[in-house]
Design an enzyme around this catalytic site. Structure first.
Site, PDB file in Angstrom:
ATOM      1  N   TYR B 119       2.683  -6.520   7.216  1.00  0.00           N
ATOM      2  CA  TYR B 119       2.404  -5.775   6.254  1.00  0.00           C
ATOM      3  C   TYR B 119       1.536  -4.677   6.844  1.00  0.00           C
ATOM      4  O   TYR B 119       0.831  -4.727   7.779  1.00  0.00           O
ATOM      5  CB  TYR B 119       1.404  -6.621   5.095  1.00  0.00           C
ATOM      6  CG  TYR B 119       0.529  -5.690   4.162  1.00  0.00           C
ATOM      7  CD1 TYR B 119       1.061  -5.639   3.004  1.00  0.00           C
ATOM      8  CD2 TYR B 119      -0.556  -5.095   4.605  1.00  0.00           C
ATOM      9  CE1 TYR B 119       0.311  -4.792   2.020  1.00  0.00           C
ATOM     10  CE2 TYR B 119      -1.264  -4.256   3.748  1.00  0.00           C
ATOM     11  CZ  TYR B 119      -0.894  -4.309   2.355  1.00  0.00           C
ATOM     12  OH  TYR B 119      -1.475  -3.695   1.352  1.00  0.00           O
ATOM     13  N   GLU B 207       1.629   2.112   1.597  1.00  0.00           N
ATOM     14  CA  GLU B 207       1.847   0.821   1.735  1.00  0.00           C
ATOM     15  C   GLU B 207       3.266   0.331   2.059  1.00  0.00           C
ATOM     16  O   GLU B 207       4.322   0.617   1.417  1.00  0.00           O
ATOM     17  CB  GLU B 207       1.236   0.038   0.433  1.00  0.00           C
ATOM     18  CG  GLU B 207       1.380  -1.806   0.512  1.00  0.00           C
ATOM     19  CD  GLU B 207       0.927  -2.265  -0.741  1.00  0.00           C
ATOM     20  OE1 GLU B 207       0.000  -3.018  -0.825  1.00  0.00           O
ATOM     21  OE2 GLU B 207       1.464  -2.105  -1.716  1.00  0.00           O
TER      22      GLU B 207
END
Lengths: 296, 402
Positions: B119, B207
Site C-alpha cells: 500500500y 492512493e
C-alpha cells in the site's frame, strides 16, 4: 484588554481597491477601526475614500504608517504571496480572509513562516473583532468581514472555524446583554495559521476574558487537541458546539477542511473530547450562549 | 474533484510511475482493438475494469445480472463478451447505492502476475500541515483496518515542502517494505515519482492500493501501480486545465452540477427537509438542528456570504427539484447582507417556483424588520421562525403534518 487586537491597533488592508476589500475597508472605517493604509501594487500614491493612503508594497505601508496588523483580501492565486509579503514586512498579525487558496500554497506558507514572529489568522476566515465602547460596539477594532454592530464590549471570548456560526454565537450573547472581549474566526481550511488551541491559550491568559465559546466542526483534530489542553490547564468556563454531526463521510461540507475521512474528524469524537474536558456542549446551535452562561 | 482510475494512472505514468499496459475504451469496438493489441504483445491474460467513481467494483453486480465490475479475460472473444456486458450497463456496488452507476468507460489492461502487494499513499497531514507518505506491507486491504489492527505495519514519512521528498526518505520507505536489490531501487524511483505527481498535480490524495511486485514472462520482477486513486484539491484546479478536462459530470449528482454553475455549494442527502443557509458552518449546524428535533435534512446548501436574488432563486429551484423534499427551511444570518434583499429574493423564488410545500424562514441580522415585513406582506404562506431552534421545530412539525 482583549486578545490580539485593541481599538488602538493600526490596520493596513492588502487588496483595498478590489470590490470585496473596498467594501469591508469602508465598514471597518465606519466601525471606528484605525485603518491607516491600503496596499494595491501599482496604485501607490492614491487615496482610498479620500483619506487612507495606498502604497505599492506592504513594507512601505508599514514603514510610513506604523501599521502592525494586515487584512488580506486578494484573490486566491495571489494570496500566498500576499501573506508572505506581510510576514517579510514584519507585520505582527496577518489576517487572511481569502477563500479558495490551494492547500499546497498554504503548506509552503506555513513552512516559510517557521520561526517568524508574525501570527497568521485564517485563511478562509471572517477575521477578528474586539468590540468598542460606543453604540453598537462602535470604536472597536474590526479586521475582516464580520458585522460590527452585533457585538458588545464585554468578557466572553469566541473562537470558531465558521463565520456565520460565530455571528450566531455573538448575537446570542449580545441579545442576552453579555459582551465579548474578542471574537476570532480561525477559518475553515485544513491548513491554517492559528488553531483553536492557540486562541484558547490567549483567552485563558487574558484577564479581561472570563468565559469562552469554542465552535468547531467536522474534520481534523484541532478541537480534540484544544479540549485536551483545557482539561489539563483550563482555568475559565468553556462552552462549545460542533457542527456537522449529520454530514455524510467523505464529503466536503462547504469548508475545504470540513470532511470526515477514514473515520477521522467526526463530530461525535469531538463532542466526546469536549465532554471529557469539562467543556459545556450545546445540544443545538441555538443554545451556545445559554450553555456558557449557565457555567459562569 | 475525483477522477477515474484510468485517468489517475495516466497522470502517474506521465510522472514516471510504472502502470500496467492498457487503454480506456468507450465502445466494444475500441475494447476489441485494445484487447487484440495487448494479446498480440504477449500478455496472456487481460483485465477489464469498469470505470466509475465508486469502490467495491470487483464484487459489484450489473443490473442485468452480469457479475463483477472487474473481470479477467483469457481470449479476445472473452474480452469482447465482458466489454459488451459492461459498457452502457448499470453497475451496483456497496458504494454506489441501489441506483448504481452507468459504466461509460472501461479500462482494458494487461493482467499482471502479482507476487506481492503493498500500500502506498500521499496525503496531507493536517496536524503538521505537511504532506505525508504512508506505506504498508499490507497491500490490497483497507488501510483504515490495517491502522486499527496492526498500526506497526504502516510507515509514515513527513515531507518538508521546502526541500520536497529527499532520496533518503524514499530509501527508508523501500527498506521498510522489505525490498532488496533491483526492486529496492525500483521502489525508490516509484515513490519519488508518485510524490512528484501528487505535489505537481495538487492532489489531495494519491492512493496506490495495491502497489505490486509483478513477474514478467521471463521471470523478471518489477514494481507496478496495479490500482490507483487520485483526488484533486478543488482550490488548485485553476492552474490545471488538463486535469479540469478530466472531470466526468456523469459521475456527479445532476443537482450538484447545476448548483456549481450558480456558485452554490449543494450536497444532496437522503432526508425530506431542504435547507437554504448562508455560510458553511451555519448550513451544517442547520442540518444538525433539524435532525436534533426529529427531522431529516434533504441537503446541505450554502448560498455564501453575498448571495444575490438570482442565486436565491436558483437555490430554490435546485432544492425543489429533489422529489423527496416535503418542506423547506431557510436560515439566514444576514450580518452584512441586507435581510430585506434576501426576503425579496425568497418571495420572488416562491412565486416563480409555485412552491406548494411548507416553508419556514428564519431571518436574523441587518435590516431584519424590513425583511420580515416583506415576507409577511407577500400574501404567501411563509412561516416565520424566531430562532434556529424555533424554525427547525416548526419545519419538522409541518412536514410531519403533510
Amino acid at each position: 484588554m482583549a486578545i490580539l487586537i485593541t481599538p488602538q491597533t493600526k490596520l493596513l488592508i492588502q487588496g483595498i481597491t478590489g470590490s470585496f476589500g473596498a467594501r469591508h475597508a469602508q465598514l471597518s472605517l465606519a466601525y471606528g477601526t484605525q485603518v491607516v493604509a491600503g496596499v494595491t501594487p501599482g496604485k501607490g500614491g492614491q487615496l482610498f475614500e479620500g483619506q487612507v493612503p495606498i502604497f505599492d508594497t506592504v513594507a512601505e505601508a508599514a514603514r510610513q504608517t506604523g501599521a502592525t496588523a494586515s487584512a488580506i483580501f486578494v484573490p486566491p492565486p495571489f494570496a500566498a504571496d500576499a501573506i508572505l509579503e506581510a510576514v517579510d514586512a514584519g507585520i505582527e498579525l496577518v489576517v487572511c480572509i481569502t477563500e479558495g487558496i490551494p492547500v499546497n500554497d498554504m503548506v509552503k506558507v506555513k513552512r516559510a513562516m517557521q520561526g517568524s514572529r508574525t501570527r497568521l489568522i485564517g485563511p478562509n476566515c471572517p477575521g477578528l473583532v474586539t468590540p468598542g465602547e460606543g453604540a453598537n460596539s462602535h470604536g472597536g477594532c474590526r479586521i475582516g468581514i464580520a458585522p460590527g454592530y452585533i457585538h458588545k464590549k464585554g468578557h466572553v471570548g469566541v473562537v470558531s472555524r465558521s463565520g456565520t456560526l460565530t455571528y450566531e454565537a455573538v448575537w446570542q450573547l449580545t441579545c442576552r446583554g453579555v459582551g465579548q472581549s474578542t471574537c476570532v474566526g480561525i477559518g475553515g481550511d485544513p491548513v491554517n495559521g492559528t488553531s483553536h488551541l492557540d486562541v484558547i491559550k490567549l483567552f485563558m491568559a487574558d484577564p479581561d476574558t472570563h468565559g469562552i465559546i469554542m465552535i468547531g466542526e467536522i474534520g481534523g483534530s484541532a478541537e480534540e487537541e484544544a479540549a485536551e489542553w483545557i482539561a489539563r490547564y483550563g482555568t475559565k468556563p468553556v462552552a462549545g458546539f460542533i457542527a456537522g454531526a449529520t454530514a455524510p463521510p467523505g464529503r466536503r461540507m462547504g469548508h475545504a477542511g470540513a470532511i470526515v475521512s477514514g473515520g477521522k474528524g467526526t463530530a461525535q469524537a469531538k463532542i466526546d473530547a469536549f465532554r471529557k474536558a469539562g467543556i459545556g456542549v450545546a445540544a443545538t446551535p441555538s443554545e451556545m450562549a445559554d450553555t456558557l452562561l449557565r457555567m459562569m | 474533484m475525483n477522477i477515474h482510475e484510468y485517468q489517475a494512472k495516466q497522470l502517474l505514468a506521465r510522472h514516471g510511475v510504472a502502470v500496467p499496459a492498457g487503454e480506456p475504451c468507450k465502445t466494444v469496438d475500441e475494447a476489441r482493438a485494445v484487447a487484440e493489441r495487448l494479446l498480440a504483445a504477449g500478455h496472456p491474460t487481460l483485465v477489464i475494469k469498469s470505470q466509475i467513481h465508486a469502490g467495491g467494483r470487483g464484487k459489484g453486480t450489473f443490473k442485468h445480472g452480469f457479475q463483477g465490475g472487474v473481470k479477467l479475460a483469457r481470449s479476445l472473444e472473452e474480452a469482447v463478451h465482458i466489454a459488451d456486458n459492461m459498457l452502457g450497463k448499470t453497475l451496483v456496488t456497496k458504494q454506489t447505492g441501489p441506483d448504481g452507476r452507468v459504466v461509460q468507460t472501461i479500462l482494458v489492461a494487461a493482467a499482471e502476475t502479482i507476487v506481492r502487494e503493498f500500500y502506498l499513499a500521499v496525503l496531507l497531514d493536517r496536524a503538521t500541515s505537511r504532506p505525508l507518505i504512508m506505506a504498508s506491507t499490507e497491500g490490497g486491504m483497507d488501510i483504515e483496518e490495517v491502522a486499527a489492527h496492526s498500526p506497526e505495519k504502516i510507515v509514515r514519512e513527513h515531507i518538508d515542502p521546502a526541500v520536497g521528498l529527499m532520496p533518503y526518505q524514499a530509501r527508508k520507505i523501500a527498506s521498510a517494505l522489505g525490498l532488496k536489490g533491483d526492486l529496492f531501487n525500483q521502489a525508490c524511483k516509484l515513490v519519488t515519482a508518485v510524490y512528484k505527481a501528487s505535489w505537481e498535480c495538487d492532489a489531495s490524495l494519491v492512493e496506490i492500493n495495491p502497489l505490486c511486485i509483478v513477474e514478467g514472462p521471463g521471470g523478471k520482477q518489477a514494481i507496478v501501480a496495479v490500482d490507483a486513486k487520485i483526488g484533486l484539491d478543488d482550490n488548485a484546479l485553476f492552474r490545471h486545465a488538463d486535469i479540469v478536462a478530466m472531470r466526468d459530470l456523469a459521475e456527479e449528482s445532476p443537482l450538484e452540477v447545476e448548483a456549481s454553475k450558480h456558485a452554490l455549494n449543494y450536497i444532496k442527502l437522503d432526508g425530506n427537509i431542504a435547507c437554504l443557509v448562508n455560510g458553511a458552518g451555519l448550513a451544517m449546524a442547520t442540518m444538525d438542528i433539524i435532525k436534533h428535533f426529529g427531522g431529516d435534512p434533504a441537503n446541505f446548501l450554502d448560498v455564501g456570504g453575498g448571495a444575490s436574488k438570482d442565486q436565491v432563486c436558483a437555490a430554490f429551484r435546485i432544492i425543489l427539484s429533489d422529489p423527496s423534499v416535503k418542506g423547506v427551511l431557510v436560515n439566514i444570518f444576514g450580518g452584512i447582507m441586507d435581510c430585506n434583499v434576501i426576503a425579496t429574493g425568497i418571495v420572488e423564488a416562491v412565486r416563480e417556483t409555485g412552491l406548494s410545500i411548507p416553508l419556514v424562514v428564519r431571518l436574523e441580522g441587518n435590516n431584519v424588520q424590513a425583511g420580515k415585513k416583506t415576507l409577511a406582506e407577500s400574501g404567501l404562506t411563509i412561516t416565520s421562525g424566531d430562532s434556529m431552534a424555533d424554525a427547525a421545530q416548526k419545519v419538522v412539525k409541518a412536514v410531519r403534518a403533510v
